[in-house]
Design a protein around this motif. Structure first.
Motif, PDB file in Angstrom:
ATOM      1  N   GLU A 237      -3.415   4.599  18.921  1.00 16.04           N
ATOM      2  CA  GLU A 237      -3.462   6.043  19.139  1.00 16.04           C
ATOM      3  C   GLU A 237      -4.219   6.442  20.407  1.00 16.04           C
ATOM      4  O   GLU A 237      -3.917   7.448  21.028  1.00 16.04           O
ATOM      5  CB  GLU A 237      -4.124   6.729  17.925  1.00 16.04           C
ATOM      6  CG  GLU A 237      -3.546   6.293  16.596  1.00 16.04           C
ATOM      7  CD  GLU A 237      -2.603   7.315  16.003  1.00 16.04           C
ATOM      8  OE1 GLU A 237      -2.936   8.498  16.036  1.00 16.04           O
ATOM      9  OE2 GLU A 237      -1.533   6.907  15.517  1.00 16.04           O
TER      10      GLU A 237
ATOM     11  N   LEU B 257      -6.432  11.121  13.821  1.00 13.26           N
ATOM     12  CA  LEU B 257      -5.738   9.840  13.952  1.00 13.26           C
ATOM     13  C   LEU B 257      -4.799   9.639  12.765  1.00 13.26           C
ATOM     14  O   LEU B 257      -5.041  10.158  11.680  1.00 13.26           O
ATOM     15  CB  LEU B 257      -6.762   8.691  14.012  1.00 13.26           C
ATOM     16  CG  LEU B 257      -7.753   8.758  15.187  1.00 13.26           C
ATOM     17  CD1 LEU B 257      -8.903   7.781  14.970  1.00 13.26           C
ATOM     18  CD2 LEU B 257      -7.035   8.459  16.506  1.00 13.26           C
ATOM     19  N   ASP B 258      -3.746   8.881  12.984  1.00  7.58           N
ATOM     20  CA  ASP B 258      -2.732   8.740  11.951  1.00  7.58           C
ATOM     21  C   ASP B 258      -2.734   7.351  11.316  1.00  7.58           C
ATOM     22  O   ASP B 258      -2.509   6.352  12.000  1.00  7.58           O
ATOM     23  CB  ASP B 258      -1.356   9.038  12.585  1.00  7.58           C
ATOM     24  CG  ASP B 258      -0.264   9.021  11.526  1.00  7.58           C
ATOM     25  OD1 ASP B 258      -0.514   9.531  10.412  1.00  7.58           O
ATOM     26  OD2 ASP B 258       0.828   8.475  11.803  1.00  7.58           O
TER      27      ASP B 258
END
Length: 224
Positions: A62, A36-37
């Motif tokens: 996301e 995940l960012d």
């Protein structure tokens, strides 16, 4: 303002402790490990939210869904382990000196934090001896909504038995500034992170300083 000022409400991370770089790094690493960012700079934008709220924002964006309670618990636990693996966050330069001025003026300093980081909460007394009373603190464990909702600051007013006009908020994060502003309290922003000043002013800061040291230097003039 001085005549009626009774309390100064401090955010903790980025105001009392220079801990935000570690939080940003821990959030970034923990999310990345799950594919995940969450960039380090974005972590500053979320500062003041409860851990669960931050995790849900990333999950919605996301994965298009809320995180489960189990996911929230395990991610926040990983993030805390990561945060605690860094060197101990130092006192923010200028914070101790400012607190001494506040105490001398017989004002009540209070902590209002979205953090549930026990390591830092327990170090408040060690790093700022005699400054904060536990029963007057508002932490992630007390609130339902957390910043940018005004709830944490409204709760602090209630705990302190004071009106909005009798307090000042000191914050470094846009969400915290927004929460103080929405609670109707005069809010001072100290820009101790990488964000543009404009972001803090747009969030509702009444005054802005580049550091806690700069605020400490001007403190007497502010309330004269």
């Amino acid at each position: 303002m001085k005549e009626k000022l009774k309390a100064v409400l401090f955010d903790m991370d980025g105001v009392l402790f220079n801990s935000m770089p570690y939080h940003a790094e821990a959030w970034h690493k923990t999310m990345k490990a799950r594919g995940l960012d969450l960039s380090r700079e974005e972590a500053y934008m979320h500062e003041g939210r409860t851990g669960a709220a931050t995790i849900n924002i990333v999950f919605q964006r996301e994965l298009g869904r809320e995180a489960t309670p189990e996911e929230i618990e395990s991610i926040y636990k990983e993030k805390s382990v990561s945060f605690n693996s860094y060197a101990e966050a130092e006192r923010m330069p200028g914070a101790w000196e400012l607190l001494q001025k506040i105490k001398k003026e017989e004002l009540t300093p209070m902590v209002v934090t979205g953090s549930g980081q026990l390591s830092l909460l327990q170090r408040l007394e060690q790093n700022f001896p005699g400054m904060f009373r536990k029963e007057l603190m508002v932490t992630a464990f007390d609130v339902k909504y957390g910043k940018p909702d005004p709830e944490p600051y409204l709760m602090a007013l209630k705990k302190g038995g004071i009106e909005a006009g009798e307090a000042v908020v000191i914050e470094n994060a846009p969400l915290g500034v927004e929460a103080g502003h929405r609670a109707g309290i005069f809010t001072i922003a100290v820009n101790t992170g990488p964000l543009d000043d404009r972001i803090l002013l747009d969030a509702g800061a009444d005054l802005l300083f580049p550091s806690m040291e700069a605020l400490c230097e001007k403190w007497e003039q502010l309330f004269r």
